[in-house]
Structure formats: C-alpha cells, structure tokens
Design an enzyme around this catalytic site. Structure first.
Site, mmCIF file in Angstrom:
data_model
loop_
_atom_site.group_PDB
_atom_site.id
_atom_site.type_symbol
_atom_site.label_atom_id
_atom_site.label_comp_id
_atom_site.label_asym_id
_atom_site.label_seq_id
_atom_site.Cartn_x
_atom_site.Cartn_y
_atom_site.Cartn_z
ATOM 1 N N LYS A 81 1.324 -0.708 -0.032
ATOM 2 C CA LYS A 81 -0.196 -0.226 -0.001
ATOM 3 C C LYS A 81 0.784 1.069 0.411
ATOM 4 O O LYS A 81 0.498 2.026 -1.033
ATOM 5 C CB LYS A 81 -0.363 -0.069 1.139
ATOM 6 C CG LYS A 81 -2.133 0.456 1.125
ATOM 7 C CD LYS A 81 -2.834 0.650 2.211
ATOM 8 C CE LYS A 81 -3.965 -0.398 2.737
ATOM 9 N NZ LYS A 81 -4.281 -0.731 3.717
ATOM 10 N N ARG A 93 -2.850 3.159 8.791
ATOM 11 C CA ARG A 93 -3.149 1.781 7.731
ATOM 12 C C ARG A 93 -2.406 1.609 7.706
ATOM 13 O O ARG A 93 -1.002 1.220 7.399
ATOM 14 C CB ARG A 93 -3.732 2.241 6.394
ATOM 15 C CG ARG A 93 -4.454 3.796 6.289
ATOM 16 C CD ARG A 93 -4.656 4.178 4.812
ATOM 17 N NE ARG A 93 -5.567 3.110 3.689
ATOM 18 C CZ ARG A 93 -4.732 3.723 2.885
ATOM 19 N NH1 ARG A 93 -4.465 4.705 1.664
ATOM 20 N NH2 ARG A 93 -5.816 2.830 1.449
ATOM 21 N N GLY A 108 -6.246 -10.314 8.318
ATOM 22 C CA GLY A 108 -5.492 -10.615 9.930
ATOM 23 C C GLY A 108 -5.201 -9.178 10.234
ATOM 24 O O GLY A 108 -4.424 -9.740 11.460
ATOM 25 N N MET A 121 -4.097 -5.600 11.385
ATOM 26 C CA MET A 121 -5.051 -4.603 11.767
ATOM 27 C C MET A 121 -6.426 -3.339 10.793
ATOM 28 O O MET A 121 -5.921 -3.801 9.571
ATOM 29 C CB MET A 121 -4.411 -3.532 12.121
ATOM 30 C CG MET A 121 -5.373 -2.471 13.332
ATOM 31 S SD MET A 121 -4.357 -0.950 14.217
ATOM 32 C CE MET A 121 -5.225 0.496 12.365
ATOM 33 N N ARG A 180 -3.300 -1.367 -6.465
ATOM 34 C CA ARG A 180 -2.764 -2.823 -6.157
ATOM 35 C C ARG A 180 -3.432 -3.022 -7.806
ATOM 36 O O ARG A 180 -3.950 -3.240 -8.893
ATOM 37 C CB ARG A 180 -2.721 -3.830 -5.918
ATOM 38 C CG ARG A 180 -4.423 -4.049 -5.180
ATOM 39 C CD ARG A 180 -4.930 -4.184 -3.984
ATOM 40 N NE ARG A 180 -5.856 -4.487 -3.335
ATOM 41 C CZ ARG A 180 -6.615 -4.853 -2.249
ATOM 42 N NH1 ARG A 180 -6.273 -4.915 -1.104
ATOM 43 N NH2 ARG A 180 -8.370 -4.937 -1.961
ATOM 44 N N HIS A 206 -9.978 -41.001 -1.424
ATOM 45 C CA HIS A 206 -9.398 -42.001 -2.799
ATOM 46 C C HIS A 206 -10.515 -40.863 -3.919
ATOM 47 O O HIS A 206 -9.949 -41.058 -5.124
ATOM 48 C CB HIS A 206 -10.049 -43.263 -2.493
ATOM 49 C CG HIS A 206 -10.039 -44.460 -3.700
ATOM 50 N ND1 HIS A 206 -11.127 -44.115 -4.306
ATOM 51 C CD2 HIS A 206 -9.311 -44.927 -4.349
ATOM 52 C CE1 HIS A 206 -10.917 -44.993 -5.290
ATOM 53 N NE2 HIS A 206 -9.699 -45.406 -4.861
ATOM 54 N N SER A 219 11.915 -43.482 -14.814
ATOM 55 C CA SER A 219 10.487 -42.706 -14.587
ATOM 56 C C SER A 219 10.712 -42.412 -12.859
ATOM 57 O O SER A 219 10.103 -43.529 -12.266
ATOM 58 C CB SER A 219 8.780 -43.494 -15.174
ATOM 59 O OG SER A 219 8.167 -42.728 -15.124
ATOM 60 N N GLY A 221 8.856 -42.532 -9.800
ATOM 61 C CA GLY A 221 7.131 -43.293 -9.865
ATOM 62 C C GLY A 221 7.333 -42.835 -8.108
ATOM 63 O O GLY A 221 7.787 -43.261 -7.025
ATOM 64 N N CYS A 230 6.118 -39.511 -13.616
ATOM 65 C CA CYS A 230 4.937 -40.035 -13.486
ATOM 66 C C CYS A 230 4.422 -39.958 -12.448
ATOM 67 O O CYS A 230 3.191 -40.379 -12.273
ATOM 68 C CB CYS A 230 4.448 -41.322 -14.263
ATOM 69 S SG CYS A 230 5.556 -42.541 -12.891
ATOM 70 N N TYR A 289 10.536 -35.016 -19.311
ATOM 71 C CA TYR A 289 9.789 -34.712 -19.351
ATOM 72 C C TYR A 289 9.144 -34.973 -17.688
ATOM 73 O O TYR A 289 9.760 -35.328 -17.285
ATOM 74 C CB TYR A 289 9.155 -36.028 -20.371
ATOM 75 C CG TYR A 289 8.591 -37.446 -19.621
ATOM 76 C CD1 TYR A 289 8.108 -37.602 -18.905
ATOM 77 C CD2 TYR A 289 10.349 -38.401 -20.156
ATOM 78 C CE1 TYR A 289 8.521 -39.021 -19.227
ATOM 79 C CE2 TYR A 289 9.886 -39.427 -19.581
ATOM 80 C CZ TYR A 289 9.279 -39.839 -19.284
ATOM 81 O OH TYR A 289 8.793 -41.524 -18.537
HETATM 82 P P1 ADP Z 1 -7.867 -2.183 3.360
HETATM 83 O O1 ADP Z 1 -6.658 -2.841 3.149
HETATM 84 O O2 ADP Z 1 -8.677 -3.423 4.343
HETATM 85 O O3 ADP Z 1 -8.322 -2.300 2.081
HETATM 86 P P2 ADP Z 1 -7.714 0.502 3.899
HETATM 87 O O4 ADP Z 1 -6.297 1.021 4.444
HETATM 88 O O5 ADP Z 1 -7.570 0.556 2.302
HETATM 89 O O6 ADP Z 1 -7.643 -0.827 4.284
HETATM 90 O O7 ADP Z 1 -8.858 1.446 3.938
HETATM 91 C C1 ADP Z 1 -9.908 1.279 3.561
HETATM 92 C C2 ADP Z 1 -10.773 2.609 2.878
HETATM 93 O O8 ADP Z 1 -10.717 3.506 4.071
HETATM 94 C C3 ADP Z 1 -10.414 2.971 2.084
HETATM 95 O O9 ADP Z 1 -10.551 2.420 1.333
HETATM 96 C C4 ADP Z 1 -10.641 4.350 2.092
HETATM 97 O O10 ADP Z 1 -11.938 4.596 1.456
HETATM 98 C C5 ADP Z 1 -10.661 4.264 3.520
HETATM 99 N N1 ADP Z 1 -9.521 5.199 4.428
HETATM 100 C C6 ADP Z 1 -8.272 5.142 4.409
HETATM 101 N N2 ADP Z 1 -7.546 6.157 5.095
HETATM 102 C C7 ADP Z 1 -8.260 6.980 3.922
HETATM 103 C C8 ADP Z 1 -7.844 8.615 3.988
HETATM 104 N N3 ADP Z 1 -6.770 9.001 3.988
HETATM 105 N N4 ADP Z 1 -9.194 9.679 3.509
HETATM 106 C C9 ADP Z 1 -10.243 8.429 3.600
HETATM 107 N N5 ADP Z 1 -10.363 7.416 3.786
HETATM 108 C C10 ADP Z 1 -9.941 6.653 3.701
HETATM 109 MG MG MG Z 2 -7.629 -1.051 1.250
#
Ligand code: ADP
Ligand code: MG
Ligand code: MG
Length: 894
Positions: A34, A104, A113, A115, A359, A475, A784, A786, A851, A871
């Site tokens: 990110k 984030r 998993g 935060m 992404r 099986h 071969s 196995g 094989c 192969y």
């Molecule tokens: P995830 O990894 O679950 O995608 P994000 O970090 O992308 O989580 O955050 C989820 C959502 O939170 C984003 O899609 C966006 O809508 C909102 N968000 C995150 N940062 C900001 C920001 N700086 N301003 C406004 N919205 C935000």
């Molecule tokens: Mg996101």
C-alpha cells in the site's frame, strides 16, 4: 536485522504526496504494498492525500527489541508529521484547524488478519470543534463518534456490540428510525455514552490526546502482525515473520461530506471476465468501508455497467460526470504504468477526486487469461510476460465445463470442492449400475458414502462424483481429479440409503434417477439441471498455450490407459504417455475371470493357458493406444499390484467366482488368504512378481510388440514403446526382466518381419533404487520417477485406505505442507536429483521423466525442469497446467 536497529541514521519513515515522495513502487518490501503504491501514485502526479509510511523494518526492529521502538523513530515521525502539517496547511491536535489522519496497515502482500484501518484519527474534545466550524456540527460529531467506535474496537479491543447497543437504545428512546434522524446534539450525547462505556468496560479513559491516539494505532498495527490470524495466514502461505508490516499515516479526505462527496472501488478491467471495460461501485456521502460493508447497496460506476445490471441507481458517470472522466483518465494512466489490471480505491470530497489505493487486481482464471493475452496484443506486455501472468494452477478452472455465472442455484448440500468442473446427471448409488447406465448413454452422478478402488469403473462412467465422507485427498478426490471428473466430497450431512435408493439431507429426499448438478469448483450439489458452459480450448487459451510451448524445454506426457483418456490428453497437448498402468486393463469385468483363473492356476501350464486368452485383449488395448499416439513415445508399465487385489473380497463374490471357475470355495479362500500381503505396498508385487512368474511379463511384452507392429503396418507410423519394469531395487532384477522383454521383442520381430525401436527401463520408486541408480542405469534405458510411492517410502508416511495422506502431527493442530503435492528439495526431491545424476553418469543421455502426481504440480514441474529431467507426466486434465508450468520454469531460469 539486528545491526540496522543499532544504526542511528536508519531511515524509518518515508513521506509521500504533496508534491513528491521519498519512496516508490520498487520499495514494496520496505514500504509494504500500500505504502509503495501510494508513493508511486503521488510521484505520477495523481491526487493522493499526503502522508507518511513507517517501514516494515520498524516492525522487525520492534520485535527484535522485545516490542520497543528503535532509536530515532519517534523523532522521524514527529518530523514527518510536521512536514505533513505544512503540506496540508493544518495542524495535528489543533483546535481551530485540525489535521485528521487514517492509520492503515500494509504488508508486502495484502494479508487478512492485519489491523483494520482507523479513520478520522486526531479527533478530540478540542479538535472536533475545529472540524465543526469547517464542515458543520452534525458531520463533525458523527465523525467523532465513528472514530471512537472504530478506535475502541480496532486499537483497544472493545466489541462492536457495546456501541451498537448504546445507539439502538438511544434511537429507540428518541423514536428515531435512521442514522440520518440523528442531529449534532444527539451525537454529542452518544459520544458521552460511548466514552463512559470505554471507561467502564476497559477501566481506562478513551484517549483525548491525538499524539497518544496516533502511537496507540501504530502500536496496534505492529501488534497485529503477531496476532493468531495473521500468524496462521503466514504459516499457510509461507510468508516469513521477518517480512513485517508497514504503517501508513495519511491525511483524511471525506467522502461523507454530503451529496457532492463519494467513495468507491474500481477495476481497470472486469475482474471476472477480463473484458476491457471500466468496472466498479461507489456510494455518495459515504466513508471508508461503507462500500463493502453492505449497509447500503453501492451503485455501478459506468452507465454501460448500470444498463447491464439493469440497475435503477444513477452511475457515477452521471452523478459526477467530471469526476468520472478524471477517474477514467487516472485508471488508464495507472494501468499503462503498472502494465497490469489495477484494483483502485478512491474518495471524492466535495467534488474533488482523491486516490487512496492501487494494486494489481485479483481476478478469475478466465479473466487472467483474457487480460494477459489482450495486454500482450495491445503491446502493454510481452508474450513471455503474458505467460508468467497466468498461474498454472489456475488453468484447472478453465479446462472443465462450468455453471453459467448467472444460473439459478438450488443448493441441496455443500461439501469440499475436491475436483473442479460441473456436470449434470441422474443419481446412482452403485458403481456397476453407473457403468451400466453410462454404457446405455445416460449421464450419471455417482453418490457414495466413500469410494474405493473397486469403484473405479463407476467413477469413470460417472459425469461427477459426490461422497459423504473423506477429505481433499480421499480416494474419491484423488481419483476424480486424475480422471478430470468434478467431485464434491465430504458432504457430511448427506444420509445415503443406497438400499432404499435415496439420499436425505436437510429435510429433502432425492431418489435414485433424479437429476442433480454437481459444481466441483464450489463444492455444491444442486437440484435439477443447471445451465452449463463448455470450456473454450481454442481462442485465447490456445494462443497462450502456443506461446508457452515455444519457450518450454520440458516435454509433457500423460498418465493414461483408456482410449478415452489418451484422446483427451492428446487434445490437451500431451506429447506421449508417461505411465500406462496395465493392471487397470485387468480389472475390466470381462477380463477379471480370466485374470483370476491365471492366478488360481496350479502350475505354469495353467497360467500360460490363461495368459493365452489375455494376450489378444492386451494387444487390442495397446493397438488402440498406439493408434492414437502415433509416433509419440508410450511408457507402458508391466503388471504391478500384488495378486490378491484381483481376488474376490466379499463372501458373495467368492461364491460367485467359486461357482464360475469350478474351484472349491474352501480352496479358493485358502488361496486368497495365501496371496494376501500383510504389507501390500511392498510385498510380492511389481518386478518381484515378474521374476516369480516371467510368463506374465512375457505375455504383456508380446502384446505390446505385436500391437506396435500391427499399428505400424496398418498406419505407416511407427509406435515408440517404452517398456517399464516396476518396483526395481537392484540392477539384477532389471537384468532378469529386461531379458524377458527383449526375447519377446525379438520373437515378435522375427515372426512379423518388422523391427521397431523400443526402450526398456524402470520406475524409480524405492529409495534403494534411487541410491542404486548408477548401477541400474547399466541396464535401464530410461528412468521414470514414481514419486507417489517414493514419497511414502522416503518420508515413511502413508496414506490411509481412503487415500488420505496421514499427517503425523495433525492431531496436534500442526499442519505440514502436503508432500504429495510438492516435491521438496530435501527428501524426495533430493533422491530424484541424486538418482538422475547417478543415472546420467553411467549412461549419458539416459531418458528421465516423472510420473507421480507431482508431474501435474506446478512447483514440482519447476523442480523437474531445474534438475534437467526430459519430461513430466500427469493426468490428462493437468497436461496444460504442466505445459504452462514448464514454460514458467524456462522463463524464470532465464
Ligand atoms: P484495506 O487494506 O482493508 O483495503 P485501507 O487501508 O485501504 O484498508 O482502508 C480502507 C478504506 O478506508 C479505504 O478504502 C478508504 O475508503 C478509507 N480510507 C483510508 N485512508 C483514508 C484517508 N486518508 N481518507 C479517506 N478515507 C480513507
Ligand atoms: Mg484498501
Ligand atoms: Mg508403485
């Protein structure tokens, strides 16, 4: 890592946006996915709210230092924060003009998993006033209570219900029905209740100091790296703990400031079909996860998509035409820049577009194929890059008929998605009946509690298989995948009453003969006939496979013995047969009595008489196979299993055999007992049987050569038989049996006046054979590997009767990588490599192949390429997967 911790000048914090970035997309390992892409987008001049990233190295240092931050971090965060204040013209914690941020998490690879994002951080009793002055009281206090809720939950660990209860209770008392009924004063009161709840439930106040909030959130992100879910996810996906996660602190933009604001997600191409159309959803006046949360239904972004979905909602294209145009331009720019389909998150604040994430988008196999081929055609990527864009394993989804995406599904029961594809047919509970009905041209679905080797003919006859018991390596699952039959297994709630000809589940009763549909990819059994679509092996698929074939070095063969399977495999591009198991031909209902009379014969003469009857049957099998394969090499394995497998098992069967063969039932039972192997995997079988009864192998070899000659004479193309002796441990065994084969060949060639090239070699399936490979290669013209048996014998791990791989540590909750799925460098892979080397040093250019099931496993195919095998051989439906994996191996090597 430890020394970077000590260095005072380590750069722990990278800023992005507001006119430039410290980092870029190449720093994904350091900044997380990110953070790296936010920096890159900002550098491209796209509208990214500025912020800064704490690197993944901070995370690693934090754990190296026993959960303390490294020196210099605090100062660098302060510095970055003050730079951010300058860029935004706001101040963190300032009562009049507050800077608010999101915190984030962002690992190298996106990871469940971790935060959850905290939005609106920096709000306090003081700063909420500043926000109110700028954007209105109601908005400010709503944001504040959202922040308290989110932060308390994500950072402090307080459950959502506490807050929901307070809010519901309040609304009820006020007789409000919607959140929009809530005014600023209402939110103010709610905030009081929320804070009181935090104090009483957690015994500490909600932090009012923005700086304390910020460090709390940062600590929570790093802490989440070691939570149970994240640890389990890493374990399952082989992600090392040392990678760490980054933390992104970003200035907030608001998609919830009224009808001129919005938030949404988009894909630069359709992620389910791959079509080159702009695709996405948005919500006006919404923030963050509202789009995916499902509280309000988001609207499509484009008019075209809205029409397609027959949506009544106005698309972004019409609600905010100027923003839409800008978004399309951004999407185009991003796709051209990353040369891949992008998944983007955006927010519109009062008519101004902001980019929050990009992404490479996840996609279905069909989309991956289409996108890769089209991008290569558009000149965005090379053909080679296109090949690498498709995961070989994904192809599995493309090679089978599937249920139409928009078809209605009436789900009867759900089990494990054991083998992909979909099929329709009538319910049958018995394998003989399945075979019988299929012969009469009926489509049948075999439904059983579980399957065993005696069901092979029924499974083969069925369009799909459903079992109530057994896992992904049962099986039923293993055989179904091998045969390319869709399969749902372990549908535990199925109650099968085969006698009565019904199965019951969830209060429903389905009778024998009723029509069901099986979706093996989803693990669903559906009622009635559901609409299907056929796989398209030409078009994009054919093109990509042709590109792959140009670059791969490994040949790909198939494991097959029936003409139907051999034909399918050839259509899928098999370049020969790597394993034709002759015993499968012996199980045929017409032949098994002859096989049994051969086994039961008291002497060689009796055996030869029975073999005389089997000879023409085997010959016709091989004629069919050679006829299909033409001049492609065919490895045929001589009889392998212990003889007891051919004997009747149940008392009823015993009686039947006794009656038809005229042998006394007591004698029959005694003979069956005598044949019984206490260790069927390693007993009197394979070449050991061939040495005891050379006439069996002599007959099989004769059948092979007679068939080869007759096909050569009839068609003019010369078959290439490769005769394989199973279970060899020493050179002596092979010497004896090669002689048997050579003599049969010589006799046939003299009798027919035609000579053909052929090879005699062995399966390497015992560690002893691998170690003896240098000696064995004096006689063997090919090896071969196995690797199914070699895995069991090397690792000392077996499968249970249902074919389930027994993990020694499973009961302790420790999951190991399934050794039947991937050849590891140590253990099996190492033995294969060693045997290959020893074989080559004795016989230059000895032909080497594999094989086992590994032949169709992409990671193992790459291993086979790297150790220079000639192969790999796999089940027909995995042939394209192996072809693509072989191409990947060649490209990755280069
Ligand atoms: P995830 O990894 O679950 O995608 P994000 O970090 O992308 O989580 O955050 C989820 C959502 O939170 C984003 O899609 C966006 O809508 C909102 N968000 C995150 N940062 C900001 C920001 N700086 N301003 C406004 N919205 C935000
Ligand atoms: Mg996101
Ligand atoms: Mg074996």
């Amino acid at each position: 890592m430890a020394d970077t911790v000590q260095r005072a000048d380590t750069k722990w914090v990278y800023s992005f946006g507001g006119g430039g970035s410290d980092g870029d997309a190449s720093l994904k390992n350091l900044l997380g996915g990110k953070g790296a892409n936010l920096a890159e987008m900002a550098s491209l001049g796209l509208p990214v709210p500025p912020g800064f990233t704490l690197t993944t190295e901070v995370c690693t240092a934090y754990y190296d230092l026993d959960r303390k931050y490294p020196d210099g971090l605090e100062a660098q965060v302060k510095e970055a924060l003050s730079a951010l204040e300058t860029k935004t013209g706001k101040a963190f914690g300032d009562a009049a003009n507050p800077l608010l941020v999101s915190v984030r998490s962002g690992a190298r690879a996106s990871m469940p998993g971790m935060m959850d994002t905290v939005l609106n951080l920096g709000l306090s009793e003081a700063t909420v006033q500043g926000l109110a002055a700028k954007a209105g009281e109601r908005f400010a206090y709503d944001s504040y209570r959202r922040f308290i809720q989110m932060y308390s939950n994500v950072v402090m660990g307080l459950g959502h219900d506490t807050f929901e209860y307070i809010l519901d209770d309040y609304k009820e008392r006020q007789d409000y029905h919607l959140d929009t009924d809530m005014m600023a004063a209402d939110w103010k009161e709610i905030i009081g209740h929320y804070k009181a709840a935090v104090q009483s439930e957690l015994g500490k106040p909600f932090p009012d100091d923005p700086m304390e909030q910020l460090w709390g959130a940062i600590g929570a992100v790093f802490g989440s790296w070691m939570n149970d879910r994240a640890i389990l996810y890493r374990k399952l996906n082989d992600i090392p703990a040392e990678w760490g996660t980054a933390v992104n602190v970003q200035s907030m933009v608001f998609g919830n400031m009224g009808e001129t604001s919005a938030t949404g997600v988009a894909f630069t191409r359709d992620p389910s079909t791959g079509e080159n159309t702009f695709y996405g959803e948005f919500l006006t006046n919404a923030q963050g996860e509202d789009v995916v949360a499902g509280i309000r239904t988001p609207a499509p972004i484009s008019r075209a998509r809205a029409d397609e979905l027959q949506s009544d909602e106005a698309p972004l294209e019409e609600v905010m035409p100027r923003v839409y145009q800008e978004l399309v331009a951004v999407a185009d720019k991003l796709e051209a820049h990353y040369c891949d389909m992008q998944d983007i998150e955006f927010t519109v604040e009062d008519g101004v577009l902001y980019m929050l994430q990009t992404r490479n988008g996840k996609r279905t196999a069909a989309a991956a194929l289409k996108i890769a081929v089209e991008m290569a055609r558009e000149g965005l990527i090379s053909e080679q890059e296109a090949i690498l864009r498709l995961e070989p394993g994904q192809l599995d989804q493309l090679l089978h008929p599937t249920i139409k995406p928009d078809a209605k599904r009436d789900v009867i029961v759900t089990g494990l998605p054991a083998s992909p594809g979909a099929a329709v047919g009538q319910v049958v509970f018995d394998s003989d009946e399945a075979a019988h009905l299929a012969e009469a041209g009926r489509a049948v679905i075999l439904v059983r509690v579980e399957t065993s080797p005696e069901d092979i003919h029924g499974m083969h006859a069925a369009r799909a298989i459903v079992t109530a018991r057994g896992g992904m390596t049962s099986h039923a699952a293993v055989v179904a995948r091998g045969m390319g039959r869709p399969c749902v297994c372990g549908a535990g709630s199925l109650q099968i009453d085969a006698e009565a000809g019904v199965f019951r589940v969830g209060g429903r009763e389905i009778k024998k003969g009723e029509i069901i549909t099986v979706d093996g990819a989803e693990g669903q059994v559906l009622f009635g006939e559901v609409d299907m679509q056929q796989p398209d092996l030409s078009g994009d698929f054919g093109l990509l496979m042709a590109w792959a074939d140009k670059v791969r070095r490994l040949n790909v063969r198939t494991n097959a013995e029936t003409p139907a399977d051999v034909t399918v495999a050839k259509e899928f591009g098999a370049e020969g047969i790597g394993l034709c198991r002759t015993e499968h031909m012996f199980f045929d209902a017409e032949r098994i009595p002859v096989v049994r009379s051969m086994i039961l014969a008291g002497d060689k003469k009796g055996r030869e008489a029975a073999l005389e009857k089997l000879l023409p049957m085997q010959r016709s099998d091989f004629e069919a196979i050679f006829g299909i394969m033409g001049e492609l090499p065919c490895t045929i394995r001589l009889l392998d299993p212990p003889l007891h497998e051919f004997m009747p098992h149940s008392d009823a069967e015993m009686e039947e055999v006794a009656a038809s063969s005229g042998v006394d039932i007591k004698v029959l039972k005694a003979q069956a007992d005598a044949l019984h192997e206490s260790n069927p995997m390693l007993g009197h079988r394979g070449c050991r049987l061939g040495i005891t009864y050379p006439e069996i192998y002599a007959m099989q070899a004769r059948a092979i050569f007679e068939a080869a000659v007759s096909v050569a004479k009839a068609t003019g193309s010369k078959p290439v038989p490769e005769v394989m002796i199973p279970l060899v441990g020493t050179r002596k065994e092979l010497d004896i049996l090669k002689d048997v084969v050579d003599r049969s060949a010589k006799a046939v060639f003299t009798e027919t006046g035609m000579e053909l090239d052929y090879l005699v070699g062995t399966m390497i399936e015992l560690p002893r054979a691998a170690l003896q490979a240098g000696e064995i290669a004096h006689t063997a013209e090919f090896f071969s590997f196995g690797t199914n048996d070699l895995t069991q014998t090397t690792l000392g791990i077996s499968r249970d009767d249902a074919g389930r791989f027994l993990t020694a540590y499973e009961h302790q909750g420790i999951y190991e990588k399934d050794p039947f799925v991937t050849i590891d460098q140590d253990g099996v892979g190492e033995l294969v490599k060693l045997a290959a080397e020893r074989g080559r040093s004795t016989r230059d250019g000895i032909k080497l192949g594999i094989c086992g099931e590994h032949g169709g496993d992409p990671a193992s195919v790459i291993f086979c390429h790297n150790i220079g095998l000639d192969y790999v051989s796999c089940s027909p439906y995995r042939v394209p997967i192996a072809r693509l994996a072989a191409a990947h191996a060649a490209l990755k090597e280069a």
